[in-house]
Design a protein around this motif. Structure first.
Motif, PDB file in Angstrom:
ATOM      1  N   HIS A  54       0.846  -1.197   0.000  1.00 17.91           N
ATOM      2  CA  HIS A  54       0.000   0.000   0.000  1.00 17.91           C
ATOM      3  C   HIS A  54       0.885   1.252   0.000  1.00 17.91           C
ATOM      4  CE1 HIS A  54      -2.774   3.085   1.397  1.00 17.91           C
ATOM      5  NE2 HIS A  54      -3.723   2.298   0.891  1.00 17.91           N
ATOM      6  N   PRO A  55       0.474   2.292  -0.719  1.00 15.58           N
ATOM      7  CA  PRO A  55       1.267   3.535  -0.783  1.00 15.58           C
ATOM      8  C   PRO A  55       1.596   4.145   0.576  1.00 15.58           C
ATOM      9  CG  PRO A  55      -0.488   3.598  -2.403  1.00 15.58           C
ATOM     10  CD  PRO A  55      -0.698   2.353  -1.584  1.00 15.58           C
ATOM     11  N   TYR A  56       0.831   3.833   1.599  1.00 20.86           N
ATOM     12  CA  TYR A  56       1.125   4.359   2.936  1.00 20.86           C
ATOM     13  C   TYR A  56       2.538   3.964   3.380  1.00 20.86           C
ATOM     14  CZ  TYR A  56       0.682   5.363   7.906  1.00 20.86           C
ATOM     15  OH  TYR A  56       0.880   5.849   9.170  1.00 20.86           O
ATOM     16  N   PHE A  57       3.025   2.835   2.915  1.00 23.80           N
ATOM     17  CA  PHE A  57       4.339   2.335   3.314  1.00 23.80           C
ATOM     18  C   PHE A  57       5.445   2.668   2.318  1.00 23.80           C
ATOM     19  CE2 PHE A  57       1.273  -0.609   5.342  1.00 23.80           C
ATOM     20  CZ  PHE A  57       1.557  -0.293   6.657  1.00 23.80           C
ATOM     21  N   ASN A  58       5.161   3.462   1.299  1.00 21.67           N
ATOM     22  CA  ASN A  58       6.169   3.778   0.285  1.00 21.67           C
ATOM     23  C   ASN A  58       7.436   4.387   0.877  1.00 21.67           C
ATOM     24  OD1 ASN A  58       4.719   2.764  -1.828  1.00 21.67           O
ATOM     25  ND2 ASN A  58       4.023   4.747  -2.578  1.00 21.67           N
ATOM     26  N   GLU A  59       7.294   5.229   1.869  1.00 17.36           N
ATOM     27  CA  GLU A  59       8.455   5.879   2.474  1.00 17.36           C
ATOM     28  C   GLU A  59       9.440   4.853   3.042  1.00 17.36           C
ATOM     29  OE1 GLU A  59       9.506   9.166   5.936  1.00 17.36           O
ATOM     30  OE2 GLU A  59       7.429   8.777   5.418  1.00 17.36           O
ATOM     31  N   LEU A  60       8.930   3.730   3.536  1.00 16.67           N
ATOM     32  CA  LEU A  60       9.797   2.705   4.113  1.00 16.67           C
ATOM     33  C   LEU A  60      10.652   2.008   3.057  1.00 16.67           C
ATOM     34  CD1 LEU A  60       7.344   1.064   6.662  1.00 16.67           C
ATOM     35  CD2 LEU A  60       9.118   2.757   7.107  1.00 16.67           C
ATOM     36  N   ARG A  61      10.244   2.110   1.798  1.00 15.91           N
ATOM     37  CA  ARG A  61      11.021   1.498   0.710  1.00 15.91           C
ATOM     38  C   ARG A  61      12.145   2.415   0.232  1.00 15.91           C
ATOM     39  NH1 ARG A  61       6.190  -1.161   0.297  1.00 15.91           N
ATOM     40  NH2 ARG A  61       4.948   0.437  -0.676  1.00 15.91           N
ATOM     41  N   ASN A  62      12.207   3.621   0.769  1.00 14.12           N
ATOM     42  CA  ASN A  62      13.263   4.568   0.420  1.00 14.12           C
ATOM     43  C   ASN A  62      14.532   4.179   1.170  1.00 14.12           C
ATOM     44  OD1 ASN A  62      15.044   6.770   0.379  1.00 14.12           O
ATOM     45  ND2 ASN A  62      13.381   8.248   0.297  1.00 14.12           N
ATOM     46  N   GLN A  63      15.623   4.043   0.450  1.00 14.92           N
ATOM     47  CA  GLN A  63      16.884   3.607   1.037  1.00 14.92           C
ATOM     48  C   GLN A  63      17.367   4.550   2.141  1.00 14.92           C
ATOM     49  OE1 GLN A  63      19.988   3.158  -1.848  1.00 14.92           O
ATOM     50  NE2 GLN A  63      21.360   2.123  -0.442  1.00 14.92           N
ATOM     51  N   ASN A  64      17.026   5.827   2.054  1.00 13.99           N
ATOM     52  CA  ASN A  64      17.495   6.822   3.014  1.00 13.99           C
ATOM     53  C   ASN A  64      16.519   7.082   4.156  1.00 13.99           C
ATOM     54  OD1 ASN A  64      19.881   7.261   1.505  1.00 13.99           O
ATOM     55  ND2 ASN A  64      18.673   8.481   0.064  1.00 13.99           N
ATOM     56  N   CYS A  65      15.476   6.288   4.256  1.00 12.13           N
ATOM     57  CA  CYS A  65      14.474   6.471   5.314  1.00 12.13           C
ATOM     58  C   CYS A  65      15.117   6.239   6.686  1.00 12.13           C
ATOM     59  CB  CYS A  65      13.313   5.507   5.102  1.00 12.13           C
ATOM     60  SG  CYS A  65      11.998   5.730   6.305  1.00 12.13           S
ATOM     61  N   ARG A  66      14.796   7.121   7.625  1.00 11.80           N
ATOM     62  CA  ARG A  66      15.305   7.033   8.995  1.00 11.80           C
ATOM     63  C   ARG A  66      14.144   7.245   9.963  1.00 11.80           C
ATOM     64  NH1 ARG A  66      19.150   5.480   6.636  1.00 11.80           N
ATOM     65  NH2 ARG A  66      21.208   6.357   6.416  1.00 11.80           N
ATOM     66  N   ILE A  67      14.283   6.645  11.137  1.00  7.62           N
ATOM     67  CA  ILE A  67      13.329   6.881  12.218  1.00  7.62           C
ATOM     68  C   ILE A  67      14.132   7.418  13.387  1.00  7.62           C
ATOM     69  CG2 ILE A  67      11.714   5.842  13.858  1.00  7.62           C
ATOM     70  CD1 ILE A  67      10.949   3.851  11.723  1.00  7.62           C
ATOM     71  N   ASN A  68      13.813   8.640  13.795  1.00  7.97           N
ATOM     72  CA  ASN A  68      14.561   9.320  14.857  1.00  7.97           C
ATOM     73  C   ASN A  68      16.062   9.326  14.557  1.00  7.97           C
ATOM     74  OD1 ASN A  68      12.181   9.759  16.321  1.00  7.97           O
ATOM     75  ND2 ASN A  68      12.371   7.813  17.363  1.00  7.97           N
TER      76      ASN A  68
END
Length: 104
Positions: A54-68
């Motif tokens: 689902h597009p809601y999770f697209n950001e997680l597929r970004n290699q540069n995604c970070r959490i905190n």
């Protein structure tokens, strides 16, 4: 059937829009995701691997995604058994950058 039981009819309740359930600041993609997962009929409900796409999770597929500020844990190391449930989705689930990383 129990001959002493009375027939019960449930009241007819009209469905409520998810937009009314959630606060106005909620991401529309989140509302769309919830509306497709919380479906009474299993045939109409998103399957688990479809839900991950689902597009809601697209950001997680970004290699540069970070959490905190921290990199994400390994999200794409699906087992063969997991992918075997819907093999046609395997290429879409695992981003190209991860495929090339795991080949090294």
């Amino acid at each position: 059937m129990n001959p002493n039981s009375e027939e019960f009819k449930f009241p007819n309740i009209k469905p409520c829009s998810w937009n009314k359930v959630f606060k106005p600041r909620v991401d529309p993609q989140a509302i769309d995701f919830v509306s497709k997962v919380l479906v009474y009929s299993p045939q109409k409900r998103l399957k688990p691997l479809e839900a991950l796409l689902h597009p809601y999770f697209n950001e997680l597929r970004n290699q540069n995604c970070r959490i905190n500020g921290n990199p994400l844990p390994d999200l794409f190391n699906f087992s063969k058994e997991e992918l075997s449930t819907q093999p046609e989705l395997a290429d879409k689930l695992v981003p190209d950058w991860y495929k090339s990383k795991s080949k090294k």
